[in-house]
Motif scaffolding. Structure first.
Motif, PDB file in Angstrom:
ATOM      1  N   ASP A  48       0.836  -1.209   0.000  1.00 23.18           N
ATOM      2  CA  ASP A  48       0.000   0.000   0.000  1.00 23.18           C
ATOM      3  C   ASP A  48       0.869   1.257   0.000  1.00 23.18           C
ATOM      4  O   ASP A  48       0.545   2.234  -0.669  1.00 23.18           O
ATOM      5  CB  ASP A  48      -0.933   0.022   1.217  1.00 23.18           C
ATOM      6  CG  ASP A  48      -2.089  -0.942   1.091  1.00 23.18           C
ATOM      7  OD1 ASP A  48      -2.335  -1.428  -0.038  1.00 23.18           O
ATOM      8  OD2 ASP A  48      -2.739  -1.224   2.112  1.00 23.18           O
ATOM      9  N   VAL A  89      -7.174   5.670   0.594  1.00 27.56           N
ATOM     10  CA  VAL A  89      -6.920   4.234   0.766  1.00 27.56           C
ATOM     11  C   VAL A  89      -7.665   3.721   2.004  1.00 27.56           C
ATOM     12  O   VAL A  89      -8.292   2.658   1.968  1.00 27.56           O
ATOM     13  CB  VAL A  89      -5.404   3.946   0.879  1.00 27.56           C
ATOM     14  CG1 VAL A  89      -5.144   2.521   1.327  1.00 27.56           C
ATOM     15  CG2 VAL A  89      -4.707   4.242  -0.444  1.00 27.56           C
ATOM     16  N   ARG A  93     -10.580   0.895   2.221  1.00 27.63           N
ATOM     17  CA  ARG A  93     -10.532  -0.268   3.120  1.00 27.63           C
ATOM     18  C   ARG A  93     -11.810  -0.363   3.954  1.00 27.63           C
ATOM     19  O   ARG A  93     -12.367  -1.441   4.120  1.00 27.63           O
ATOM     20  CB  ARG A  93      -9.333  -0.154   4.073  1.00 27.63           C
ATOM     21  CG  ARG A  93      -8.012  -0.486   3.474  1.00 27.63           C
ATOM     22  CD  ARG A  93      -6.950  -0.382   4.532  1.00 27.63           C
ATOM     23  NE  ARG A  93      -5.643  -0.739   4.030  1.00 27.63           N
ATOM     24  CZ  ARG A  93      -4.535  -0.661   4.744  1.00 27.63           C
ATOM     25  NH1 ARG A  93      -4.581  -0.236   5.995  1.00 27.63           N
ATOM     26  NH2 ARG A  93      -3.391  -1.015   4.230  1.00 27.63           N
ATOM     27  N   HIS A 148      -5.689  -6.061  -0.597  1.00 28.08           N
ATOM     28  CA  HIS A 148      -5.068  -5.185  -1.580  1.00 28.08           C
ATOM     29  C   HIS A 148      -6.076  -4.116  -1.989  1.00 28.08           C
ATOM     30  O   HIS A 148      -7.290  -4.347  -1.978  1.00 28.08           O
ATOM     31  CB  HIS A 148      -4.649  -5.968  -2.830  1.00 28.08           C
ATOM     32  CG  HIS A 148      -3.487  -6.867  -2.592  1.00 28.08           C
ATOM     33  ND1 HIS A 148      -2.201  -6.404  -2.553  1.00 28.08           N
ATOM     34  CD2 HIS A 148      -3.420  -8.202  -2.368  1.00 28.08           C
ATOM     35  CE1 HIS A 148      -1.379  -7.419  -2.329  1.00 28.08           C
ATOM     36  NE2 HIS A 148      -2.104  -8.529  -2.196  1.00 28.08           N
ATOM     37  N   THR A 149      -5.571  -2.969  -2.379  1.00 28.28           N
ATOM     38  CA  THR A 149      -6.460  -1.913  -2.859  1.00 28.28           C
ATOM     39  C   THR A 149      -6.942  -2.274  -4.266  1.00 28.28           C
ATOM     40  O   THR A 149      -6.344  -3.117  -4.939  1.00 28.28           O
ATOM     41  CB  THR A 149      -5.727  -0.561  -2.925  1.00 28.28           C
ATOM     42  OG1 THR A 149      -4.697  -0.644  -3.916  1.00 28.28           O
ATOM     43  CG2 THR A 149      -5.147  -0.189  -1.574  1.00 28.28           C
ATOM     44  N   GLU A 152      -4.187  -1.660  -6.724  1.00 28.26           N
ATOM     45  CA  GLU A 152      -3.159  -2.710  -6.715  1.00 28.26           C
ATOM     46  C   GLU A 152      -3.626  -3.930  -7.503  1.00 28.26           C
ATOM     47  O   GLU A 152      -2.860  -4.532  -8.251  1.00 28.26           O
ATOM     48  CB  GLU A 152      -2.843  -3.143  -5.280  1.00 28.26           C
ATOM     49  CG  GLU A 152      -2.051  -2.155  -4.492  1.00 28.26           C
ATOM     50  CD  GLU A 152      -1.882  -2.603  -3.052  1.00 28.26           C
ATOM     51  OE1 GLU A 152      -0.929  -2.126  -2.439  1.00 28.26           O
ATOM     52  OE2 GLU A 152      -2.685  -3.405  -2.540  1.00 28.26           O
TER      53      GLU A 152
END
Length: 187
Positions: A48, A89, A93, A148-149, A152
């Motif tokens: 991240d 981010v 999440r 993972h984002t 990503e």
């Protein structure tokens, strides 16, 4: 890591604001470690932090016209951008966790006598994931299993970001339906 011929911050900021791509490379060399460290300490995840670092310098290039060296240092401006990217981010999440909880809540409680509910849930989710097919199952595993984002995942699987988000949304809907059917059969 700063280069041997590091420019003073104000001069570098002026060149960056004026669209000098070498200035962007120099800014990255001088400040990427700072950005990465702030992201890593906040997010606690190396991947991240790398993603945030990349996004910060892309955002810096795109928003370079708003850079005013008279208002503060280049490092301070980049840290400000870093805080915004980190907030995005963290919000992503939180949305992922809320979506997962919503799917679990709609599926209802597991009531299988003699079996640990956690084990049953894992088996049911694994079976439901297997039914999703690829790349949807892999995308959901990367998003919820490995946290993972979306960005990503898009980079890792070489898919457009919108496609990744669509797979996650449709995958969650399908998982919810599959889990609901399994629980209805069990009761």
């Amino acid at each position: 890591m700063p280069s041997d011929s590091a420019l003073p911050s104000a001069e570098l900021a002026v060149r960056l604001r004026n669209g000098d791509q070498q200035a962007l490379a120099e800014a990255f060399a001088q400040h990427s470690r700072l950005v990465h460290t702030v992201a890593l300490r906040t997010l606690g995840n190396h991947h991240d932090a790398e993603d945030v670092t990349q996004q910060v310098f892309v955002a810096a290039w795109r928003g370079r016209h708003g850079l005013d060296p008279a208002r503060g240092s280049l490092a301070g401006w980049l840290v400000g951008i870093t805080k915004h990217v980190i907030a995005d981010v963290m919000a992503q999440r939180a949305r992922s966790v809320r979506n997962l909880h919503a799917v679990a809540a709609e599926a209802g409680p597991t009531a299988t006598p003699g079996l640990d509910g956690t084990v049953v849930d894992k088996v049911v989710v694994a079976a439901a994931l297997a039914n999703l097919g690829e790349p949807r199952a892999t995308i959901l595993r990367l998003s919820f299993g490995e946290e993972h984002t979306h960005e990503e995942i898009a980079q890792r699987l070489d898919l457009p970001l919108g496609t990744v988000k669509s797979h996650i949304r449709r995958g969650l809907l399908q998982l919810r339906e599959d889990i609901r059917e399994v629980r209805a059969d069990a009761s």
